[in-house]
Every structure is written in structure tokens, then in C-alpha cells.
Enzyme design. Structure first.
Site, mmCIF file in Angstrom:
data_model
loop_
_atom_site.group_PDB
_atom_site.id
_atom_site.type_symbol
_atom_site.label_atom_id
_atom_site.label_comp_id
_atom_site.label_asym_id
_atom_site.label_seq_id
_atom_site.Cartn_x
_atom_site.Cartn_y
_atom_site.Cartn_z
ATOM 1 N N LYS A 41 0.842 -1.207 0.000
ATOM 2 C CA LYS A 41 0.000 0.000 0.000
ATOM 3 C C LYS A 41 0.875 1.254 0.000
ATOM 4 O O LYS A 41 2.040 1.210 0.404
ATOM 5 C CB LYS A 41 -0.914 -0.009 1.227
ATOM 6 C CG LYS A 41 -0.173 -0.014 2.562
ATOM 7 C CD LYS A 41 -1.135 -0.133 3.742
ATOM 8 C CE LYS A 41 -0.389 -0.167 5.060
ATOM 9 N NZ LYS A 41 -1.309 -0.328 6.210
ATOM 10 N N TYR B 15 14.519 30.921 5.223
ATOM 11 C CA TYR B 15 13.373 31.737 5.659
ATOM 12 C C TYR B 15 13.431 32.078 7.146
ATOM 13 O O TYR B 15 13.618 31.189 7.988
ATOM 14 C CB TYR B 15 12.067 30.995 5.392
ATOM 15 C CG TYR B 15 11.734 30.824 3.926
ATOM 16 C CD1 TYR B 15 11.667 31.923 3.074
ATOM 17 C CD2 TYR B 15 11.472 29.558 3.406
ATOM 18 C CE1 TYR B 15 11.344 31.750 1.724
ATOM 19 C CE2 TYR B 15 11.147 29.386 2.068
ATOM 20 C CZ TYR B 15 11.087 30.484 1.236
ATOM 21 O OH TYR B 15 10.767 30.318 -0.084
HETATM 22 C C1 LIG Z 1 -0.711 -1.411 6.953
HETATM 23 C C2 LIG Z 1 -1.472 -2.583 7.421
HETATM 24 C C3 LIG Z 1 -0.810 -3.784 7.694
HETATM 25 C C4 LIG Z 1 0.683 -3.891 7.738
HETATM 26 O O1 LIG Z 1 1.032 -3.513 9.047
HETATM 27 P P1 LIG Z 1 2.564 -3.222 9.424
HETATM 28 O O2 LIG Z 1 2.502 -2.803 10.841
HETATM 29 O O3 LIG Z 1 2.969 -2.116 8.519
HETATM 30 O O4 LIG Z 1 3.283 -4.478 9.200
HETATM 31 C C5 LIG Z 1 -1.568 -4.893 8.012
HETATM 32 N N1 LIG Z 1 -2.910 -4.819 8.058
HETATM 33 C C6 LIG Z 1 -3.582 -3.669 7.837
HETATM 34 C C7 LIG Z 1 -5.062 -3.660 7.914
HETATM 35 C C8 LIG Z 1 -2.885 -2.505 7.534
HETATM 36 O O5 LIG Z 1 -3.551 -1.375 7.320
#
Ligand SMILES: *Cc1c(COP(=O)(O)O)cnc(C)c1O
Length: 385
Positions: free
Chosen positions: A48, A269
């Protein structure tokens, strides 16, 4: 296609002022480390958010080559995009963010999650036969069906399955305190999910995948209780519970200009930085639009020539100034914004600390203007398909 492939031509080497080098051998090694902790079941690698900024297409390929069974996505649109790019691995997306998601997911052979009764009825109404994973609310209080509604939910799911409207392929939940030293909450969630799965089987459902643990939960959960884990952070080297994982991304950039300033002169800045003595400044073309957190100003450092130099003053949208002191520095020299920390450079975790945020957010924030270049240990490869 992932965004960097769309936005940058397929060239390698020093043509880009800034680049994120992703070592796919490190990603493969991190997955192998999880395999040691979880020898039997399926691994779903979460790609993701463009694989936490690392590049979904490339990480997906190395994940599948490293023995993953499935690719995980937050949004269905992310999975559809990777499918359209030619990736044919099993995919699961847990947030349905597009209209007609059941039909689209079924057509692209992507599993989707069902969070509750209303969502179940809407998905079933498409008569797509889509494969779904039922999400159980076990304590996170995010998505999922609560234990008190579970009996009705699974009875309805079973009816829809018998009618061919859906196929129940998985049952899952997500931990709220996976990296906590106190494992009592994880234990309670584990018990609730086991009960929900038992009830679902009792009701005639035959889920092929059952899953609870994320990266930091892998070592917590009895590996025989479920047959899949969903791994994100750890694959990218975010090692929340200290199990021997390593960062895969190194962000570096070329010096674009140098200039001498005198002691007391203000930099960037608001002149929040004043040169403590006569010094050389180096301009680096990476800023907060590229993912360097603005909030890190005043604390941030970069790696240069085996040591560290302070970022001078505010982080701009597109650039930073680095105080090089009297070190010899020339246009074209590289500074390392962050990396694994093995050559004195800061890590993404340190940037997160300077900005009061999570290492995850640093990686996810690395923007589309940064060229991603892929290497496999010492062997380099470009990002073209
Ligand atoms: C992002 C996510 C994961 C992965 O979790 P990590 O802590 O990044 O290993 C697993 N399940 C869901 C629903 C997530 O949103």
C-alpha cells in the site's frame, strides 16, 4: 504503474539531483527474516501507499519472488492500478474506495474486505461472486463487525455465498497494540478472532485465509492459530520490536551550489539559523514537497563525507541549505539525507524523531519528484519495465 515510472524517464546514474535508492536484496532479506519467525503460513506483503514510498511494482515483484502468497493494499484503486500494470499475483485490498468495487474487484481477481452488514449487502447486490475477507472488530475500533453482530453477519454471508453472490475467502482482524510490551490486548483480540472464526466455520463458511498479525505482531501470535500474516513496515526495515530488520531505502542528493557566508549571517526563511562562524553552505534540492518534514528544522542533519552536517535553518518546499563548515565541498558532491545508518548518515527513524512523527510517515512521504533507483545488493538495475 507506480508514480515514479510515469513521471521520470528510465535513466540511471547521476542525472537526477535527488534519488532514493531501494535495495531490493534488503527487502528480500527482511521477508526471509519473517519467514524464520513464521515458517509455515502465508505471507501477505503490504505494498500500500506505493509500498510505503519504495515503489509498489518493484516491491511486489521481489515480494512474490521471496515467497509471499499475496499482495496487500489499503485501497482497491491501488490494487487495480498494479493489476493493470501486469502484476498477476493474488491481491487483497481492505478499503473499497471506488464505485462498483465488487464488480471491478471480481473482474480483476482482487479479494476485498467486508467491514459490516450494510457493506456486505451492497457487495452481494452486485452478484459478482467476488472473493471477500470478513473483517472482525476485535478491539481496534476501526473497521469490522462487532462480536454482538457477528452471528447475523455470518448467517447472511453464508446465504449470499450459497447464492453465488460472494465467496468468503478469508476472515481477519487487525491488532491495536502489536508493538506494546504488554501483550494483554493482543491476547484478547486473538481470543475474539478465534471465536469469530470458529463461529463462522460452525455456520458453514470455509475461509481459506485467516489472518491477524502485522509486522510487529508476528512474534506475538501463535503461528498455528491463523494461516496468514500481513507484513508492511517490517518489510521496509521499520523494526518496531527489534527482530533484525534493515532499512532498504537511501535518499541522497547532489550539491547544487556552494557559497561562503560570514559568522552571524542568517540562512533560509526567517533566518532561524545564524552561521556560528564563517562557513560554507551547500544547497540541496530536496524539500518538504519531497518528504523532508518541515518540523525537523533546527535538529535535522545530513550525512556527508562519513560524518554529519546540520541542516541550516528552515526546510523549504524544494530545497535545504547544509552548513558544511570548512569541509571541502563542490557542486556535484552527494549528501545522504537518510539511509541504513551504516556510513554515519542519519536514518529515517532519526528524521522521524526530529520531526515528532513516525518512520512510516517519512518513507510514505517521499514524493514523486524523487527518482527511485533499484539495486539488488551491489548489482544495479534501472526502474524501467
Ligand atoms: C498497513 C497494514 C498492515 C501492515 O502492518 P505493518 O505494521 O505495517 O506491518 C496490516 N494490516 C492492515 C489492515 C494494515 O492497514
Amino acid at each position: 504503474m507506480s508514480s515514479h515510472e510515469v513521471q521520470t524517464p528510465s535513466v540511471s546514474g547521476d542525472v537526477y539531483a535527488a534519488e532514493a535508492v531501494v535495495d531490493l536484496a534488503v527487502i528480500a532479506a527482511n521477508i526471509s527474516r519473517f519467514r524464520e519467525l513464521y515458517p509455515e503460513g502465508h505471507i501477505c506483503v503490504a505494498v500500500k501507499a506505493n509500498a510505503f514510498g519504495h515503489g509498489a511494482a518493484e516491491v511486489a515483484r521481489v515480494a512474490m519472488a521471496s515467497g509471499a502468497s499475496m499482495l496487500g493494499f489499503a485501497r482497491l484503486s491501488e490494487a487495480l492500478a498494479l493489476r493493470a500494470s501486469g502484476q498477476d499475483a493474488p491481491m487483497f485490498a481492505w478499503l473499497n474506495d471506488v464505485a462498483d468495487h465488487a464488480a471491478l474487484a471480481a473482474a480483476a481477481d482482487i479479494d476485498i474486505s467486508v467491514s459490516g452488514l450494510e457493506n456486505l449487502r451492497e457487495i452481494a447486490a452486485a452478484h459478482s461472486g467476488v472473493a471477500v475477507h470478513l473483517e472482525v472488530e476485535t478491539g481496534l475500533n476501526r473497521g469490522g463487525t462487532s462480536p454482538e453482530d457477528w452471528a447475523e453477519f455470518i448467517a447472511e454471508a453464508r446465504r449470499f455465498e450459497a447464492a453465488g453472490q460472494i465467496r468468503v475467502r478469508g476472515i481477519w482482524s487487525h491488532l491495536s497494540h502489536a508493538s506494546d510490551a504488554d501483550i494483554s490486548r493482543s491476547r484478547a483480540q486473538d481470543q475474539r478472532l478465534r471465536a469469530a472464526i470458529a463461529a463462522a466455520r460452525e455456520a458453514g463458511l470455509t475461509p481459506e485465509f485467516t489472518h491477524l498479525a502485522n509486522s510487529s505482531g508476528v512474534a506475538l501470535i501463535d503461528p498455528t492459530a491463523y494461516n496468514m500474516v500481513r507484513l508492511g513496515a517490517g518489510v521496509y526495515g521499520i523494526d518496531e520490536v527489534g527482530i533484525g530488520l534493515n532499512p532498504a531505502m537511501t535518499l541522497s542528493a547532489r550539491v547544487m551550489q556552494t557559497k561562503r557566508v560570514q559568522a552571524g549571517e542568517g540562512v533560509s526563511y526567517g533566518h532561524t539559523y545564524r552561521a556560528p562562524r564563517d562557513t560554507t553552505l551547500a544547497l540541496i534540492a530536496v524539500g518538504y514537497a519531497d518528504g523532508l518534514p518541515w518540523a525537523a528544522h533546527g535538529r535535522a542533519e545530513v550525512g556527508f563525507a562519513g560524518g554529519r552536517r546540520p541542516v541550516a535553518g528552515r526546510i523549504s518546499m524544494d530545497q535545504i541549505m547544509v552548513d558544511m563548515g570548512d569541509l571541502p565541498v563542490a557542486v556535484g558532491d552527494r549528501v545522504t539525507l537518510f539511509g541504513p545508518g551504516t556510513h554515519g548518515e542519519p536514518t529515517a527513524a532519526e528524521w522521524a524523531g526530529w520531526a515528532g512523527t513516525l518512520e512510516h510517515e517519512i518513507y510514505c512521504g517521499i514524493g514523486s519528484r524523487i527518482n527511485r533507483r533499484y539495486i539488488f545488493s551491489q548489482e544495479e538495475s534501472t526502474s524501467d519495465e
